[in-house]
Design a protein around this motif. Structure first.
Motif, mmCIF file in Angstrom:
data_model
loop_
_atom_site.group_PDB
_atom_site.id
_atom_site.type_symbol
_atom_site.label_atom_id
_atom_site.label_comp_id
_atom_site.label_asym_id
_atom_site.label_seq_id
_atom_site.Cartn_x
_atom_site.Cartn_y
_atom_site.Cartn_z
ATOM 1 N N SER A 127 -23.186 20.425 -46.601
ATOM 2 C CA SER A 127 -22.351 21.027 -46.109
ATOM 3 C C SER A 127 -22.125 19.357 -45.762
ATOM 4 N N ILE A 128 -21.906 18.460 -46.510
ATOM 5 C CA ILE A 128 -21.923 17.136 -46.092
ATOM 6 C C ILE A 128 -20.888 16.218 -45.693
ATOM 7 N N LEU A 129 -21.069 16.198 -43.400
ATOM 8 C CA LEU A 129 -20.097 15.916 -42.676
ATOM 9 C C LEU A 129 -20.250 14.350 -42.274
ATOM 10 N N ILE A 130 -18.632 13.902 -42.496
ATOM 11 C CA ILE A 130 -18.645 12.758 -42.459
ATOM 12 C C ILE A 130 -17.834 12.474 -41.186
ATOM 13 N N PRO A 131 -18.146 12.164 -40.045
ATOM 14 C CA PRO A 131 -17.205 12.071 -38.573
ATOM 15 C C PRO A 131 -16.889 10.087 -38.916
ATOM 16 N N ALA A 132 -15.434 10.097 -38.938
ATOM 17 C CA ALA A 132 -14.723 8.511 -39.775
ATOM 18 C C ALA A 132 -14.218 8.170 -38.744
ATOM 19 N N ALA A 153 -16.754 6.171 -28.964
ATOM 20 C CA ALA A 153 -17.729 6.086 -28.955
ATOM 21 C C ALA A 153 -19.335 6.754 -28.274
ATOM 22 N N GLU A 154 -18.483 6.623 -26.838
ATOM 23 C CA GLU A 154 -19.849 7.018 -26.052
ATOM 24 C C GLU A 154 -20.245 8.995 -26.672
ATOM 25 N N ARG A 155 -18.873 9.495 -26.528
ATOM 26 C CA ARG A 155 -19.008 10.793 -27.215
ATOM 27 C C ARG A 155 -19.091 11.193 -28.938
ATOM 28 N N ILE A 156 -19.663 10.281 -29.331
ATOM 29 C CA ILE A 156 -19.875 10.061 -30.502
ATOM 30 C C ILE A 156 -20.429 11.423 -31.449
ATOM 31 N N VAL A 157 -21.453 12.306 -30.260
ATOM 32 C CA VAL A 157 -21.879 13.373 -31.007
ATOM 33 C C VAL A 157 -20.656 13.983 -30.828
ATOM 34 N N ASP A 158 -20.337 14.043 -30.301
ATOM 35 C CA ASP A 158 -19.753 15.317 -29.800
ATOM 36 C C ASP A 158 -18.353 15.646 -31.175
ATOM 37 N N ASN A 159 -18.282 14.426 -32.321
ATOM 38 C CA ASN A 159 -17.317 14.854 -33.242
ATOM 39 C C ASN A 159 -18.469 14.840 -34.182
ATOM 40 N N TRP A 160 -19.302 14.624 -34.741
ATOM 41 C CA TRP A 160 -21.051 15.495 -35.526
ATOM 42 C C TRP A 160 -20.944 16.676 -34.645
ATOM 43 N N ASN A 161 -20.722 17.600 -33.874
ATOM 44 C CA ASN A 161 -20.704 18.421 -33.770
ATOM 45 C C ASN A 161 -18.843 19.165 -33.842
ATOM 46 N N HIS A 162 -18.199 18.849 -33.831
ATOM 47 C CA HIS A 162 -17.039 18.654 -34.106
ATOM 48 C C HIS A 162 -17.272 19.348 -35.772
ATOM 49 N N CYS A 163 -17.497 18.290 -36.402
ATOM 50 C CA CYS A 163 -17.465 18.641 -37.607
ATOM 51 C C CYS A 163 -18.160 19.842 -38.249
ATOM 52 N N LEU A 164 -19.568 19.989 -37.899
ATOM 53 C CA LEU A 164 -20.393 21.066 -37.982
ATOM 54 C C LEU A 164 -19.445 22.398 -38.151
ATOM 55 N N GLY A 165 -18.772 22.535 -36.583
ATOM 56 C CA GLY A 165 -18.357 23.929 -36.194
ATOM 57 C C GLY A 165 -16.639 24.172 -37.931
ATOM 58 N N TYR A 166 -16.709 23.337 -38.924
ATOM 59 C CA TYR A 166 -15.888 23.154 -39.851
ATOM 60 C C TYR A 166 -16.488 23.938 -41.296
ATOM 61 N N ALA A 167 -17.989 23.278 -41.604
ATOM 62 C CA ALA A 167 -18.753 23.264 -42.164
ATOM 63 C C ALA A 167 -19.602 24.945 -42.480
ATOM 64 N N THR A 168 -19.191 25.992 -43.914
ATOM 65 C CA THR A 168 -19.681 26.771 -44.359
ATOM 66 C C THR A 168 -20.838 26.878 -45.581
ATOM 67 N N GLY A 169 -21.199 25.596 -45.618
ATOM 68 C CA GLY A 169 -22.549 25.729 -46.584
ATOM 69 C C GLY A 169 -23.659 26.546 -45.659
ATOM 70 N N ASP A 170 -24.739 26.419 -46.700
ATOM 71 C CA ASP A 170 -25.865 27.417 -46.088
ATOM 72 C C ASP A 170 -27.031 25.584 -45.202
ATOM 73 N N PHE A 171 -26.754 24.376 -46.136
ATOM 74 C CA PHE A 171 -27.189 23.726 -45.060
ATOM 75 C C PHE A 171 -26.349 22.739 -44.587
ATOM 76 N N VAL A 172 -26.717 21.961 -44.108
ATOM 77 C CA VAL A 172 -26.254 20.736 -43.659
ATOM 78 C C VAL A 172 -26.562 19.075 -42.999
ATOM 79 N N LEU A 173 -25.258 17.843 -43.905
ATOM 80 C CA LEU A 173 -25.981 16.173 -43.368
ATOM 81 C C LEU A 173 -24.791 16.143 -42.576
ATOM 82 N N CYS A 174 -25.485 15.036 -42.066
ATOM 83 C CA CYS A 174 -24.093 14.541 -41.314
ATOM 84 C C CYS A 174 -24.358 12.888 -41.786
#
Length: 313
Positions: free
Chosen positions: A4-9, A66-87
């Motif tokens: 899963s390639i995560l792109i918080p955009a 910008a301040e809560r950018i990590v929350d968006n990383w984790n929001h992206c992670l919630g959609y991931a269905t792959g065995d391994f994840v890149l952000c």
């Protein structure tokens, strides 16, 4: 294995280049998860230009900012269905061999929770500026921290995580503005088993004035200083609660404990220096922020006077 390639955009300047680089992978079992953080730019229009079903697009109703950018990383992670994840950043790129190199690395070291891809740093025109240092194929978390404190450059896109483990242990570690969140998350997930490093470059990090790392307004500097306080507390807790795995790790740990105060002070000084270089005449803002974050008034005044003097000269 599926990735899963995560792109918080948020920005649209390089996002097509970013997505194109993902679609060009020699290893094809992956999904691209783009989460638009309520951006005012034309991200959705760009995404609609693709017909590849591996691209999954979402838009946040309210932006994390910008301040809560990590929350968006984790929001992206919630959609991931792959065995391994890149952000990765919306302006970064994967080289064609990236996922294939990860496959080779994971097959050689199948039980790790985290893997690292060697990085090239590129400019706004995708020209290679430099390359990340070579690393041993495996190493411990204490080795990672010690070398990071002694000059390693690394970003969130360097890492590949076991998705199940990342989700079970709370996702990416939150820090304001994402400050050291990528590094601390990597150290956390390497603590138990270590990390495996790819030695062939497969990831490209873009350095431009658009990245938050290069923003030095008074308010951004204040946020970074507050984040550094949390980072220092994290390291303190880590050194207390995690024993070295070998003799070399013991040396690393003892050295890190001795260096922590100096390391923190230099980071704070660096943030102030960068901010004053860009905004030397915002005197009242710097004095107010110095008071809010506990930096002595005279220290701020001396720094301001020196910067103004250099500007005039």
């Amino acid at each position: 294995m599926k990735f899963s390639i995560l792109i918080p955009a948020f920005k649209d300047t390089f996002i097509k280049e970013c997505i194109d680089s993902c679609l060009a992978q020699t290893y094809e079992n992956f999904e691209i998860i783009v989460v638009n953080d309520n951006s005012p730019y034309n991200i959705e229009y760009i995404i609609k230009g693709y017909s590849d079903k591996r691209i999954r697009y979402y838009r946040n109703k309210e932006g994390y900012g910008a301040e809560r950018i990590v929350d968006n990383w984790n929001h992206c992670l919630g959609y991931a269905t792959g065995d391994f994840v890149l952000c990765i950043g919306d302006d970064d790129k994967l080289k064609q061999n990236c996922l294939e190199e990860y496959i080779h690395l994971i097959n050689r070291h199948p039980n790790f929770d985290i893997y690292h891809m060697r990085m090239e740093i590129i400019d706004q025109d995708s020209n290679i500026i430099t390359i990340q240092e070579d690393r041993p194929e495996t190493e411990t978390a204490y080795s990672m921290i010690w070398h990071f404190w002694h000059g390693r450059k690394q970003v969130i896109g360097d890492w590949c995580f076991n998705t199940k483990t990342l989700k079970e242990k709370g996702g990416f570690v939150y820090m304001p503005y994402g400050w050291s969140a990528d590094n601390i998350t990597a150290f956390k997930f390497a603590t138990e088993k270590g990390i495996a490093n790819a030695r062939i470059p497969g990831f490209q990090y873009r350095e431009t004035n658009l990245t938050i790392t290069n923003r030095h307004t008074p308010e951004t500097t204040k946020g970074k200083i507050e984040a550094w306080k949390q980072v220092r507390n994290w390291y303190n807790d880590y050194f207390k609660n995690n024993n070295p795995q070998n003799e070399v790790d013991t040396i690393y740990k003892n050295d890190l404990i001795k260096l922590l105060g100096r390391y923190y002070d230099r980071k704070i000084e660096g943030e102030i220096e960068d901010g004053l270089s860009d905004y030397p005449y915002s005197i009242l803002a710097w004095l107010r922020i110095g008071q809010e974050v506990g930096i002595p008034r005279m220290y701020i005044i001396k720094k301001i006077l020196r910067k103004i003097a250099k500007t005039i000269i």
